[in-house]
Every structure is written in structure tokens, then in C-alpha cells.
Scaffold this active site. Structure first.
Site: not given
Ligand code: NAP
Length: 266
Positions: A39, A97
Site C-alpha cells: 500500500y 498478502h
Molecule cells: N488483502 C487484500 O488483498 C485486500 C484487497 C483489498 C482491500 N483490502 C483491505 O480491505 C480494506 C477495505 O477495502 P476497500 O477500502 O477496498 O473497500 P470498501 O471498504 O469496501 O469500500 C471503501 C469505499 O466505500 C466508501 N465508503 C466507506 N464507508 C462508506 C459509508 N459509510 N457511506 C458511503 N460510502 C462509504 C469509501 O468512500 P469514502 O472514502 O468517500 O467514504 C470508499 O470508496 C482496504 O482498505 C484494505 O485494508 C485487502
């Protein structure tokens, strides 16, 4: 492992935005931060942790070892670099990862190197990420299920990963849902919206509460303080069996994260 079931994701967050999101999260009461070597924000997460002044023992920090660091002679050094950036002596959880692309580094080698890193004190617990059932089996064969604290996988109402959940449950391996909001995609779902209206909650809270009710940890991310605050309240939302069944019916096997080096999914 004493991992808070609702944590804060940091994928995509760079520079000041990463610092602000983690600082806001810690101020609001998040006590579990999820980052990864790839990241490029471990130093920012470290700075926010340092600035927030939250006692080290009160916040659970996860990082993930990138695929280029999976060989036995690289893994521990890469984790030491993560610790330096994060400004901690140990992470609470270190994950592989992704499985080594094309199996370039044997899984057994990486798992045993990760276990050795835990034994050397670099991480309190270890686990895997993006591991389908077949590879979880291999990981268990390498180090034993008791040494795999979690499997962090994409999991949300549109990708429910039931086979993996069943297998993990039987093996006693905890599951963490990444992208629990499908990067915002599930927030416009009419069924989730209807459940949310019934509870006076948001669609995000409903999606997170649905996962938490299954014993799955969630790590949503947000750049907005109000969303961070709202998401944290999901822990207090109790959905009925009927609500959960309505969301269970939304599975459509829609996977958002599948790079060209991804393993064969279940
Ligand atoms: N292990 C892996 O390979 C892997 C892969 C992907 C992700 N991850 C981890 O999982 C975490 C979460 O996944 P992600 O960040 O990709 O996606 P997510 O948490 O499913 O979605 C984040 C998105 O949703 C929006 N959001 C969040 N809360 C909201 C709410 N209450 N109302 C409206 N919109 C909302 C955010 O926009 P705003 O910023 O505008 O709120 C952002 O665009 C990552 O940050 C990472 O730490 C791990």
C-alpha cells in the site's frame, strides 16, 4: 488473537490522506488498523499511530507481506522494514498478502518463514490473505491450523464465498472480510436499503453488521470522518434472522479483486 472485529482499512490511501484517515479513525475509537507493504502507506500509518498517542497495547495493527518478499531469505527482513515504518516493535498480525504468483516460492517455505518471524517476535500472530480452500489446506499442512489466525479475503453481499467460509469454520480458522462494502457498490442495493430503513441505519452499517453477525471481521475504509464514524456504529446494529436471510440471497459471485497473478478461486 484479540483482534477487534471491526477495523479500519487503508488500501489506496496515500500521504496526508492516509495519515488523516487513520488519525480520524483512532480518534473515533477504531482500535484495529489494516495496512500492507504494497500500500506504500506503512510510514503514514506509523505516523498517525504515533501522533494519536493511543497506547501501543490498545491498537491492533496488521500488515501484509508482499509477494516479492515471500522467500525464506527475504520475509523477515521485509517485516523488519514494515516495523520500522510503522514505528512498532511487533505487528499484531502479519499476513501473506497473496499466494506466490505461479507458486514461484513454495507455500511451505513462506508459511514456515512467517512462523519463524512470529517466533522471533516480529508479529504476535500470522495468517494468510487471498487463499482459496486448496491453498488454505496447504498452509495448514505446512504450519498447522492453530498457527493461522485468519484468512483475509474479499467478502461482501455480492461475493459470499460460502465454500471457503464452510471450510474455514470446520478448520477453526477465522475469516476477515476485505472490501466489505464492495468498494461502495453494495450501498445502492435496494434490499440492503430496505433493511437499513427498517433499522434507521445506513446501507454501510447493514452490510457490515451482516458480516459481523456471521463472526467475520470487517475492515472498511473511508476518507471521510462521517463515514468512518457511521461504519464504527455497525457493531451495535443487531439484524434479525430475516434481515440476514434477505442479504444472504444477494450473492452473485461478483469478485472485484482478481489480478492476473490471482490463484484459482473457489
Ligand atoms: N488483502 C487484500 O488483498 C485486500 C484487497 C483489498 C482491500 N483490502 C483491505 O480491505 C480494506 C477495505 O477495502 P476497500 O477500502 O477496498 O473497500 P470498501 O471498504 O469496501 O469500500 C471503501 C469505499 O466505500 C466508501 N465508503 C466507506 N464507508 C462508506 C459509508 N459509510 N457511506 C458511503 N460510502 C462509504 C469509501 O468512500 P469514502 O472514502 O468517500 O467514504 C470508499 O470508496 C482496504 O482498505 C484494505 O485494508 C485487502
Amino acid at each position: 488473537m484479540n483482534m477487534p472485529q471491526l477495523g479500519l482499512g487503508t488500501f489506496r490511501l496515500q500521504g496526508q490522506q492516509a495519515i488523516d484517515s487513520v488519525r480520524n479513525g483512532l480518534e473515533l475509537g477504531y482500535r484495529h488498523i489494516d495496512t500492507a507493504q504494497i500500500y506504500g502507506n506503512e510510514a503514514e500509518v506509523g505516523q498517525a499511530l504515533h501522533d494519536a498517542g493511543v497506547a501501543r497495547g490498545e491498537v491492533f495493527v496488521t500488515t501484509k507481506v508482499w509477494t516479492e518478499h515471500l522467500a525464506a531469505d527475504r520475509l523477515a527482513d521485509s517485516l523488519k522494514e514494515s516495523l520500522r515504518k510503522l514505528r512498532v516493535e511487533q505487528v499484531d498480525l502479519a499476513l501473506i498478502h497473496w499466494p506466490s504468483p505461479g507458486g514461484a516460492v513454495p507455500l511451505r517455505e513462506s508459511m514456515q518463514a512467517l512462523l519463524a518471524a512470529r517466533e522471533a517476535g516480529l508479529a504476535a500472530a500470522i495468517g494468510v490473505s487471498n487463499f482459496p480452500v486448496a491453498l488454505v489446506r496447504e498452509a495448514i499442512a505446512a504450519v498447522g491450523a492453530a498457527n493461522i489466525a485468519t484468512n483475509q479475503v474479499e467478502l461482501h453481499p455480492y461475493l459470499q464465498n460460502r465454500e471457503l467460509l464452510r471450510f474455514a469454520g470446520d478448520a477453526g480458522i477465522h475469516v476477515t472480510a476485505y472490501m466489505p462494502l464492495a468498494y461502495g457498490k453494495v450501498l445502492d442495493d435496494p434490499i440492503i436499503g430496505a433493511v437499513a430503513r427498517r433499522h434507521g441505519a445506513t446501507a454501510a452499517q447493514v452490510s457490515l453488521a451482516w458480516l459481523l453477525a456471521k463472526g467475520i471481521a470487517v475492515i472498511p475504509s473511508s476518507t471521510r470522518r462521517e463515514n468512518l464514524a457511521g461504519n464504527l456504529q455497525a457493531a451495535g446494529l443487531a439484524l434479525s434472522a430475516q434481515d440476514c436471510a434477505a442479504i444472504d440471497a444477494l450473492d452473485r459471485g461478483e469478485r472485484l479483486v482478481s489480478p492476473d497473478f490471482a490463484p484459482q478461486w473457489d
